[in-house]
Design an enzyme around this catalytic site. Structure first.
Site, mmCIF file in Angstrom:
data_model
loop_
_atom_site.group_PDB
_atom_site.id
_atom_site.type_symbol
_atom_site.label_atom_id
_atom_site.label_comp_id
_atom_site.label_asym_id
_atom_site.label_seq_id
_atom_site.Cartn_x
_atom_site.Cartn_y
_atom_site.Cartn_z
ATOM 1 N N SER A 1 0.849 -1.190 0.000
ATOM 2 C CA SER A 1 0.000 0.000 0.000
ATOM 3 C C SER A 1 0.884 1.239 0.000
ATOM 4 O O SER A 1 2.091 1.168 0.295
ATOM 5 C CB SER A 1 -0.881 0.010 1.253
ATOM 6 O OG SER A 1 -1.579 1.237 1.402
ATOM 7 N N TYR B 1 -2.802 -1.149 10.127
ATOM 8 C CA TYR B 1 -2.739 -1.278 8.664
ATOM 9 C C TYR B 1 -1.310 -1.031 8.189
ATOM 10 O O TYR B 1 -0.777 -1.763 7.353
ATOM 11 C CB TYR B 1 -3.706 -0.278 8.039
ATOM 12 C CG TYR B 1 -3.910 -0.448 6.552
ATOM 13 C CD1 TYR B 1 -4.641 -1.521 6.045
ATOM 14 C CD2 TYR B 1 -3.393 0.469 5.645
ATOM 15 C CE1 TYR B 1 -4.852 -1.671 4.681
ATOM 16 C CE2 TYR B 1 -3.592 0.328 4.284
ATOM 17 C CZ TYR B 1 -4.313 -0.743 3.799
ATOM 18 O OH TYR B 1 -4.510 -0.887 2.449
#
Length: 280
Positions: free
Chosen positions: A142, A155
């Protein structure tokens, strides 16, 4: 890998978003597909979309955090298709929480899918891919595997872990010269359901005064820069170019430069935005 025609690709998280668009674009290029997701209804829709391109498609309901299930799926893919050339470890989830108070079960949940799902997918498919003689491992990290944000620590932890794992894997495969390589994908803001489906810990509202719904809405707007179709095209271009890292979207490319130039000096800025209620 320069050509996807008559290759076999396995994709996790194929029921929607980038997983679905990757499946469609691979099918358009003549690639046979093994698709998995926990969402059986969405998975069936994806399968219907790709079958119209005349390729063989198989589906499986799969929790990528389940190591035994992942290895069983990899074996089944080879039985069904005769070989496998690519694994797209694409499945992912999001969680908003403060690291001091995040529930252990929530932390384990996100790491199980975002990180261990990538590890199990790589380990389960890599021996089969090597036997095919030509292949690629594509792991989705990401933008948040390049920089960190408050309330996104879990995350960040999962996506930084994917980045480190994949970069080391790429080097190991380079040493082996086995005809298989690996690419780490860093999507920026992609128009998918990940923000709307994210878990939000109650501490977000308690400590910021913002409801979980409002936080999801803001995060969804933040992740609304690049279409999933464009993301898939950029990823497949990265695979055919054997790129080590694919930065998807202008935001990912810009912020990668910022982090390279300024290191951790970006952090006061993101903290400021968080205080203003712009990041969660």
């Amino acid at each position: 890998m320069k050509d996807f025609r008559n290759k076999v690709a396995a994709i996790t998280g194929a029921a929607s978003g980038m997983g679905r668009t990757l499946a469609v674009q691979l099918a358009q290029r003549g690639c046979h597909l093994a698709l998995s997701d926990v969402n059986e209804a969405g998975l069936a829709e994806t399968a219907q979309l790709v079958r119209q391109h005349g390729v063989k498609v198989t589906t499986a309901k799969l929790n990528v955090a389940d190591r035994e299930a992942m290895f069983a799926w990899a074996d089944q893919v080879v039985r069904d298709h005769g070989k496998v050339n690519l694994i797209f470890n694409n499945a992912g989830v999001a969680l908003g929480a403060f690291l001091e108070t995040v529930k252990p079960e929530d932390f384990e949940w996100i790491m199980g899918i975002n990180f261990w799902g990538v590890v199990w997918g790589t380990q389960a498919f890599l021996p089969h891919i090597k036997r095919s003689g030509e292949g690629h491992v594509i792991n989705t990290s990401s933008l948040f595997g390049l920089l960190a944000l408050p309330t996104q620590g879990t995350y960040n932890a999962s996506k930084f872990a994917v980045r480190g794992f994949t970069e080391a894997l790429r080097q190991e495969l380079d040493l082996e010269k086995c005809g298989v390589s690996a690419t780490c994908v860093h999507p920026g803001g992609i128009r998918t359901n990940i923000a709307r489906d994210a878990k939000m810990d109650h501490s977000i509202e308690a400590r910021t005064g913002s409801s979980a719904h409002a936080a999801k809405e803001r995060f969804d707007k933040l992740l609304n820069t690049t279409t999933a179709e464009s993301a898939a095209r950029q990823i497949l271009k990265g695979v055919t170019g054997n790129q080590r890292r694919v930065l998807v979207g202008p935001d990912a490319k810009f912020l990668d430069i910022v982090v390279r130039l300024f290191g951790s000096w970006y952090q006061p800025l993101t903290t400021h935005f968080a205080k203003k209620g712009m990041l969660g």
